[in-house]
Write an enzyme that holds these catalytic residues in place. Structure first.
Site, short mmCIF file in Angstrom:
data_model
loop_
_atom_site.label_atom_id
_atom_site.label_comp_id
_atom_site.label_asym_id
_atom_site.label_seq_id
_atom_site.Cartn_x
_atom_site.Cartn_y
_atom_site.Cartn_z
N GLU A 1 0.87 -1.22 -0.03
CA GLU A 1 -0.10 0.02 0.00
C GLU A 1 0.97 1.17 -0.04
OE1 GLU A 1 -2.91 -2.35 3.01
OE2 GLU A 1 -3.20 -0.17 2.89
N CYS B 1 3.61 8.53 0.74
CA CYS B 1 3.97 7.69 1.63
C CYS B 1 4.34 6.25 1.06
CB CYS B 1 2.96 7.63 3.17
SG CYS B 1 3.55 6.38 4.25
N CYS C 1 6.13 -6.37 8.55
CA CYS C 1 7.13 -5.88 9.11
C CYS C 1 7.46 -6.89 10.27
CB CYS C 1 6.89 -4.58 9.73
SG CYS C 1 8.11 -3.74 10.73
N CYS D 1 5.94 -3.75 16.61
CA CYS D 1 5.39 -2.38 17.43
C CYS D 1 4.09 -2.85 17.96
CB CYS D 1 5.58 -1.28 16.80
SG CYS D 1 7.45 -1.29 16.40
N CYS E 1 0.72 -1.17 16.20
CA CYS E 1 0.78 -1.01 15.07
C CYS E 1 -0.02 -2.06 14.09
CB CYS E 1 2.28 -0.95 14.23
SG CYS E 1 2.41 -0.93 12.51
N SER F 1 11.13 6.65 15.02
CA SER F 1 9.77 6.63 15.82
C SER F 1 10.05 6.35 17.40
CB SER F 1 9.18 5.42 15.50
OG SER F 1 8.14 5.57 14.54
N CYS G 1 -0.76 6.07 9.56
CA CYS G 1 0.57 5.48 10.00
C CYS G 1 0.25 4.41 10.91
CB CYS G 1 1.25 6.44 10.74
SG CYS G 1 2.79 6.00 11.29
S1 SF4 Z 1 5.46 0.98 13.57
FE1 SF4 Z 1 6.88 0.55 11.70
S2 SF4 Z 1 8.47 -0.56 12.66
FE2 SF4 Z 1 6.96 -0.80 13.92
S3 SF4 Z 1 5.88 -2.64 13.49
FE3 SF4 Z 1 4.84 -0.96 12.38
S4 SF4 Z 1 5.60 -0.83 10.50
FE4 SF4 Z 1 7.21 -2.01 11.67
#
Ligand code: SF4
Length: 289
Positions: A20, A34, A41, A45, A48, A145, A265
Site C-alpha cells: 500500500e 508515503c 514488518c 511494535c 501498529c 519513531s 501511520c
Molecule cells: S511501527 Fe513501523 S517498525 Fe513498528 S511494526 Fe509498524 S511498520 Fe514496523
C-alpha cells in the site's frame, strides 16, 4: 481541524502480495507520497497494525521507487506535483537498508526523480547500526519513531528497544548528527493514553533529546481493530506539546487523519490469519488498556 482525504494505492506484486502507498495532500499545497519498503514488518511494535503481520517480503529497489513514480503520474493533475516522499508505509525501512538507500538515492538523483534530499525522509524504529550506515551513505532526512521515554515502556511497545535501548539510540544520534552538522532528525511520538502521554513523559522527553538537533512530531493514535491502546485526548496532546515548546523544542502536532479508511501511520496492511503475538502488558499499565 478540517479533515483532508488521504488516497490509497494498492500494488499487487508477482508473488500475489499487496503493498500500500498513500498520497497525502495538505492545505498548504504540499502533497506527500508515503511509500512502503516491505510487505509486513518484523518489528512487532504493539500499537501498529502492520506489525501484526510479521515480515513477508523485503521490497526491491524498483518496487519502492515505482510507488513514487506511479503516484506522480496518477495524481499530478489533481493535486499538483508530489512534493515530498516519506518512507513510512508498510515495513521498517532500515531493515531493508540496501534497497532503501538505493531507492532514496534514485529519488534525489538528477537522472532520477529529482526530489530535494530535504524532501525525502526515511523513518526507522531505531536499528542503530543501520542508522549509522544511512547517515553516512544517504543525503536524505531521517525520522525516528521514539514513542516512549523509558526503556520499560519502549521495551514493551517497541521490542526493538530490547536490542538497541534509548541510551544507545539517542547517544548514537547525538554523536552522528554532530558530525553531520547540518542534519536534524525528526522524532515521531505516537500518543497512547495513559501509556506514554503523562506530563512526566513530556519532561523526560525534553531531557532525552537534549543536544540533538531535532523536531518532534506528536501524532494522535489511530485505533484499529484488535488494538489494545486508546488515543490521548486532543487537549492533553496540546498540554504535552506546550511543555516541549517551553523547553525550546520545535514541535508539530498531527491530529488523526485517514482513520476512516485504514490508511494512517501504523494502519496499513491486512494481518490475515497469521498474526504475531501481542506481548505481555507490564502490570502497571494493565489499567490503562
Ligand atoms: S511501527 Fe513501523 S517498525 Fe513498528 S511494526 Fe509498524 S511498520 Fe514496523
Amino acid at each position: 481541524m478540517e479533515q483532508e482525504r488521504m488516497l490509497q494505492i494498492l500494488f499487487s506484486l508477482e508473488n500475489a502480495s499487496v503493498i500500500e502507498t498513500v498520497v497525502i495532500p495538505n492545505a498548504r499545497g504540499r502533497t506527500t507520497v508515503c511509500v512502503s519498503s516491505q510487505v509486513g514488518c518484523a518489528m512487532n511494535c504493539q500499537f501498529c497494525f502492520t506489525g501484526r503481520m510479521g515480515l513477508r517480503k523485503h521490497l526491491s529497489t524498483a518496487e519502492i521507487v515505482e510507488q513514487a513514480v506511479f503516484a506522480r503520474k496518477l495524481f499530478s493533475d489533481e493535486f499538483g506535483s508530489i512534493t515530498n516522499v516519506v518512507f513510512m508505509g508498510m515495513g521498517e525501512p532500515l531493515h531493508n537498508v540496501d534497497n532503501v538507500i538505493k531507492a532514496s538515492a534514485i529519488m534525489v538523483d538528477e537522472q532520477g526523480l529529482q526530489f530535494s534530499p530535504r524532501k525525502v525522509t526515511v523513518s526507522t524504529s531505531g536499528l542503530v547500526p543501520q542508522i549509522k550506515r544511512f547517515l553516512h551513505e544517504s543525503k536524505c532526512d531521517l525520522a525516528v519513531s521514539l514513542n516512549a521515554t523509558t526503556d520499560e515502556v519502549r521495551n514493551w511497545i517497541m521490542p526493538i528497544n530490547r536490542k538497541y535501548n534509548l541510551n544507545l539510540l539517542l547517544g548514537t544520534l547525538r554523536e552522528e548528527l554532530r558530525l553531520r552538522r547540518k542534519s536534524i532528525v525528526l522524532f515521531e511520538y505516537v500518543m497512547l493514553a495513559e501509556v506514554n502521554d503523562s506530563m512526566d513523559d513530556a519532561k523526560r522527553l525534553t531531557e532525552l533529546v537534549h543536544g540533538i538537533s531535532c523536531k518532534i512530531n506528536l501524532i494522535s493514535f489511530n485505533p484499529h481493530s484488535g488494538s489494545q491502546f486508546k488515543p490521548t485526548p486532543d487537549e492533553k496532546i496540546i498540554e504535552f506539546r506546550n511543555i516541549l515548546i517551553q523547553s525550546g523544542l520545535t514541535v508539530m502536532v498531527r491530529l488523526s487523519r485517514g482513520d476512516d479508511q485504514m490508511a494512517a501511520c501504523g494502519q496499513l496492511g491486512e494481518p490475515g490469519d497469521y498474526q504475531l503475538p501481542l506481548l505481555r502488558v507490564p502490570d502497571k499499565f494493565q489499567v490503562a488498556l
